[in-house]
Scaffold this motif. Structure first.
Motif, PDB file in Angstrom:
ATOM      1  N   MET A 165       0.841  -1.176   0.000  1.00 25.33           N
ATOM      2  CA  MET A 165       0.000   0.000   0.000  1.00 25.33           C
ATOM      3  C   MET A 165       0.890   1.244   0.000  1.00 25.33           C
ATOM      4  SD  MET A 165      -2.918   0.905   2.749  1.00 25.33           S
ATOM      5  CE  MET A 165      -3.994   2.246   2.473  1.00 25.33           C
ATOM      6  N   LYS A 166       0.596   2.176  -0.857  1.00 25.43           N
ATOM      7  CA  LYS A 166       1.368   3.405  -0.977  1.00 25.43           C
ATOM      8  C   LYS A 166       0.886   4.402   0.072  1.00 25.43           C
ATOM      9  CE  LYS A 166       3.972   6.237  -3.516  1.00 25.43           C
ATOM     10  NZ  LYS A 166       5.344   6.320  -3.209  1.00 25.43           N
ATOM     11  N   SER A 167       1.834   4.958   0.841  1.00 19.75           N
ATOM     12  CA  SER A 167       1.471   5.962   1.836  1.00 19.75           C
ATOM     13  C   SER A 167       2.316   7.211   1.607  1.00 19.75           C
ATOM     14  CB  SER A 167       1.686   5.428   3.253  1.00 19.75           C
ATOM     15  OG  SER A 167       3.048   5.180   3.482  1.00 19.75           O
ATOM     16  N   SER A 168       1.823   8.335   2.056  1.00 24.17           N
ATOM     17  CA  SER A 168       2.520   9.599   1.835  1.00 24.17           C
ATOM     18  C   SER A 168       3.224  10.062   3.114  1.00 24.17           C
ATOM     19  CB  SER A 168       1.545  10.652   1.343  1.00 24.17           C
ATOM     20  OG  SER A 168       0.513  10.810   2.283  1.00 24.17           O
ATOM     21  N   TYR A 169       3.836   9.138   3.803  1.00 26.29           N
ATOM     22  CA  TYR A 169       4.562   9.480   5.016  1.00 26.29           C
ATOM     23  C   TYR A 169       5.985   9.901   4.690  1.00 26.29           C
ATOM     24  CZ  TYR A 169       0.833   7.547   7.884  1.00 26.29           C
ATOM     25  OH  TYR A 169      -0.358   7.320   8.487  1.00 26.29           O
ATOM     26  N   LEU A 170       6.628  10.543   5.663  1.00 21.76           N
ATOM     27  CA  LEU A 170       8.028  10.933   5.532  1.00 21.76           C
ATOM     28  C   LEU A 170       8.917   9.697   5.656  1.00 21.76           C
ATOM     29  CD1 LEU A 170       8.004  14.045   7.900  1.00 21.76           C
ATOM     30  CD2 LEU A 170       8.000  14.068   5.410  1.00 21.76           C
ATOM     31  N   SER A 171      10.148   9.844   5.276  1.00 22.52           N
ATOM     32  CA  SER A 171      11.113   8.765   5.393  1.00 22.52           C
ATOM     33  C   SER A 171      11.332   8.412   6.868  1.00 22.52           C
ATOM     34  CB  SER A 171      12.442   9.202   4.765  1.00 22.52           C
ATOM     35  OG  SER A 171      13.473   8.321   5.112  1.00 22.52           O
ATOM     36  N   ASN A 172      11.779   7.201   7.104  1.00 21.52           N
ATOM     37  CA  ASN A 172      12.091   6.738   8.456  1.00 21.52           C
ATOM     38  C   ASN A 172      13.228   7.552   9.075  1.00 21.52           C
ATOM     39  OD1 ASN A 172      13.923   4.642  10.181  1.00 21.52           O
ATOM     40  ND2 ASN A 172      11.727   4.342  10.499  1.00 21.52           N
ATOM     41  N   LYS A 173      14.024   8.214   8.256  1.00 18.69           N
ATOM     42  CA  LYS A 173      15.160   9.010   8.740  1.00 18.69           C
ATOM     43  C   LYS A 173      14.714  10.220   9.554  1.00 18.69           C
ATOM     44  CE  LYS A 173      18.025   7.551   4.932  1.00 18.69           C
ATOM     45  NZ  LYS A 173      18.668   7.900   3.679  1.00 18.69           N
ATOM     46  N   PHE A 174      13.437  10.582   9.486  1.00 17.65           N
ATOM     47  CA  PHE A 174      12.931  11.722  10.240  1.00 17.65           C
ATOM     48  C   PHE A 174      12.623  11.365  11.690  1.00 17.65           C
ATOM     49  CE2 PHE A 174      12.322  13.318   6.002  1.00 17.65           C
ATOM     50  CZ  PHE A 174      12.481  14.688   6.136  1.00 17.65           C
ATOM     51  N   LYS A 175      12.645  10.086  12.049  1.00 16.88           N
ATOM     52  CA  LYS A 175      12.324   9.678  13.408  1.00 16.88           C
ATOM     53  C   LYS A 175      13.339  10.203  14.425  1.00 16.88           C
ATOM     54  CE  LYS A 175       9.504   5.686  13.935  1.00 16.88           C
ATOM     55  NZ  LYS A 175       8.511   6.508  14.458  1.00 16.88           N
ATOM     56  N   THR A 176      14.625  10.031  14.133  1.00 10.52           N
ATOM     57  CA  THR A 176      15.657  10.471  15.086  1.00 10.52           C
ATOM     58  C   THR A 176      15.625  11.984  15.306  1.00 10.52           C
ATOM     59  OG1 THR A 176      17.025   8.579  14.488  1.00 10.52           O
ATOM     60  CG2 THR A 176      18.116  10.404  15.611  1.00 10.52           C
ATOM     61  N   PRO A 177      15.612  12.796  14.236  1.00 13.87           N
ATOM     62  CA  PRO A 177      15.478  14.242  14.489  1.00 13.87           C
ATOM     63  C   PRO A 177      14.169  14.587  15.194  1.00 13.87           C
ATOM     64  CG  PRO A 177      16.051  13.856  12.190  1.00 13.87           C
ATOM     65  CD  PRO A 177      15.807  12.529  12.814  1.00 13.87           C
ATOM     66  N   GLY A 178      13.112  13.833  14.913  1.00 14.67           N
ATOM     67  CA  GLY A 178      11.835  14.073  15.586  1.00 14.67           C
ATOM     68  C   GLY A 178      11.940  13.856  17.085  1.00 14.67           C
ATOM     69  N   TRP A 179      12.574  12.759  17.493  1.00 10.70           N
ATOM     70  CA  TRP A 179      12.758  12.493  18.923  1.00 10.70           C
ATOM     71  C   TRP A 179      13.632  13.559  19.569  1.00 10.70           C
ATOM     72  CZ3 TRP A 179       9.707   9.871  21.755  1.00 10.70           C
ATOM     73  CH2 TRP A 179       9.058   8.739  21.276  1.00 10.70           C
ATOM     74  N   ILE A 180      14.700  13.944  18.896  1.00  9.43           N
ATOM     75  CA  ILE A 180      15.605  14.965  19.447  1.00  9.43           C
ATOM     76  C   ILE A 180      14.872  16.288  19.634  1.00  9.43           C
ATOM     77  CG2 ILE A 180      17.647  16.372  18.930  1.00  9.43           C
ATOM     78  CD1 ILE A 180      18.812  13.822  17.562  1.00  9.43           C
ATOM     79  N   LEU A 181      14.133  16.726  18.611  1.00 11.77           N
ATOM     80  CA  LEU A 181      13.391  17.981  18.705  1.00 11.77           C
ATOM     81  C   LEU A 181      12.311  17.916  19.778  1.00 11.77           C
ATOM     82  CD1 LEU A 181      13.003  18.893  14.921  1.00 11.77           C
ATOM     83  CD2 LEU A 181      14.437  20.060  16.621  1.00 11.77           C
ATOM     84  N   LEU A 182      11.592  16.807  19.837  1.00 13.95           N
ATOM     85  CA  LEU A 182      10.518  16.663  20.817  1.00 13.95           C
ATOM     86  C   LEU A 182      11.064  16.714  22.240  1.00 13.95           C
ATOM     87  CD1 LEU A 182       7.420  16.078  21.033  1.00 13.95           C
ATOM     88  CD2 LEU A 182       8.080  13.706  21.372  1.00 13.95           C
ATOM     89  N   ILE A 183      12.148  16.013  22.498  1.00 17.05           N
ATOM     90  CA  ILE A 183      12.733  15.996  23.840  1.00 17.05           C
ATOM     91  C   ILE A 183      13.317  17.362  24.191  1.00 17.05           C
ATOM     92  CG2 ILE A 183      14.622  15.014  25.212  1.00 17.05           C
ATOM     93  CD1 ILE A 183      14.023  12.333  23.695  1.00 17.05           C
ATOM     94  N   MET A 184      14.028  17.963  23.249  1.00 19.49           N
ATOM     95  CA  MET A 184      14.622  19.276  23.496  1.00 19.49           C
ATOM     96  C   MET A 184      13.531  20.335  23.730  1.00 19.49           C
ATOM     97  SD  MET A 184      17.636  21.131  21.284  1.00 19.49           S
ATOM     98  CE  MET A 184      16.664  21.274  19.808  1.00 19.49           C
ATOM     99  N   GLY A 185      12.505  20.337  22.903  1.00 26.33           N
ATOM    100  CA  GLY A 185      11.415  21.292  23.077  1.00 26.33           C
ATOM    101  C   GLY A 185      10.667  21.086  24.382  1.00 26.33           C
ATOM    102  N   SER A 186      10.459  19.822  24.754  1.00 28.49           N
ATOM    103  CA  SER A 186       9.795  19.523  26.031  1.00 28.49           C
ATOM    104  C   SER A 186      10.631  20.025  27.201  1.00 28.49           C
ATOM    105  CB  SER A 186       9.551  18.026  26.167  1.00 28.49           C
ATOM    106  OG  SER A 186       8.708  17.572  25.136  1.00 28.49           O
ATOM    107  N   PHE A 187      11.939  19.854  27.106  1.00 22.89           N
ATOM    108  CA  PHE A 187      12.840  20.327  28.151  1.00 22.89           C
ATOM    109  C   PHE A 187      12.734  21.843  28.310  1.00 22.89           C
ATOM    110  CE2 PHE A 187      17.122  22.042  29.102  1.00 22.89           C
ATOM    111  CZ  PHE A 187      17.270  21.548  30.395  1.00 22.89           C
ATOM    112  N   PHE A 188      12.829  22.587  27.198  1.00 26.00           N
ATOM    113  CA  PHE A 188      12.723  24.044  27.259  1.00 26.00           C
ATOM    114  C   PHE A 188      11.336  24.481  27.742  1.00 26.00           C
ATOM    115  CE2 PHE A 188      16.125  24.196  23.821  1.00 26.00           C
ATOM    116  CZ  PHE A 188      17.118  24.573  24.697  1.00 26.00           C
ATOM    117  N   GLY A 189      10.307  23.794  27.269  1.00 28.69           N
ATOM    118  CA  GLY A 189       8.945  24.149  27.658  1.00 28.69           C
ATOM    119  C   GLY A 189       8.663  23.893  29.125  1.00 28.69           C
TER     120      GLY A 189
END
Length: 161
Positions: free
Chosen positions: A1-25
């Protein structure tokens, strides 16, 4: 099935940004701690409060006052990191994973509004503004937790079978 998701490579930057943003917030919201790197003396505002009261005739303004933009920065990177996690593919993505994602998204939106509805009647003024600020991120966090928990349970049930 064809999906329009981002590449799996976006997971690591996503976790880093989420954790960093949560820390600042969390530092800003619960401990009123700000880092000086986010201090600015001038900033652009789309709507200045006096415009709403009819005291200013300009909609776009450059405000000349000291401001710390840590909360805006934290919100921005939490949202970007959360969206990276929400929209990135798994390494082995199939229809079952897509169904887990869909179920997690539906669940997160439902829980988000189940939390928001009583808050409408229990919080007022600036306390409600804080509820709305936190509510911006609730669906992203619930989705991430629900999806990864469902994925973990599915992998465990396959191992035990």
């Amino acid at each position: 099935m064809k999906s329009s998701y981002l590449s799996n490579k976006f997971k690591t930057p996503g976790w880093i940004l989420l954790i960093m943003g949560s820390f600042f917030g969390i530092l800003y919201l619960f401990f009123d701690y700000t880092f000086g790197v986010f201090d600015v003396e001038k900033y652009f505002a789309l709507v200045n409060v006096p415009f709403i009261n009819g005291e200013n005739d300009r909609l776009f303004v450059l405000v000349n006052e000291h401001q710390n933009l840590q909360d805006e920065f934290a919100a921005f990177i939490i949202i970007i990191g959360g969206l990276f996690l929400l929209l990135s593919r798994e390494k082995d993505e199939d229809e079952f994973i897509l169904q887990l994602k869909s179920d997690a998204l539906t669940f997160s939106i439902l829980v988000n509004y189940i939390i928001l509805i009583p808050c409408i009647f229990l919080f007022y003024d600036f306390a409600f503004l804080n509820v709305l600020i936190l509510n911006m991120f609730t669906s992203l966090f619930i989705y991430i937790i629900k999806f990864h928990w469902s994925l973990y349970r599915a992998k465990k049930s396959l191992e035990n079978a």
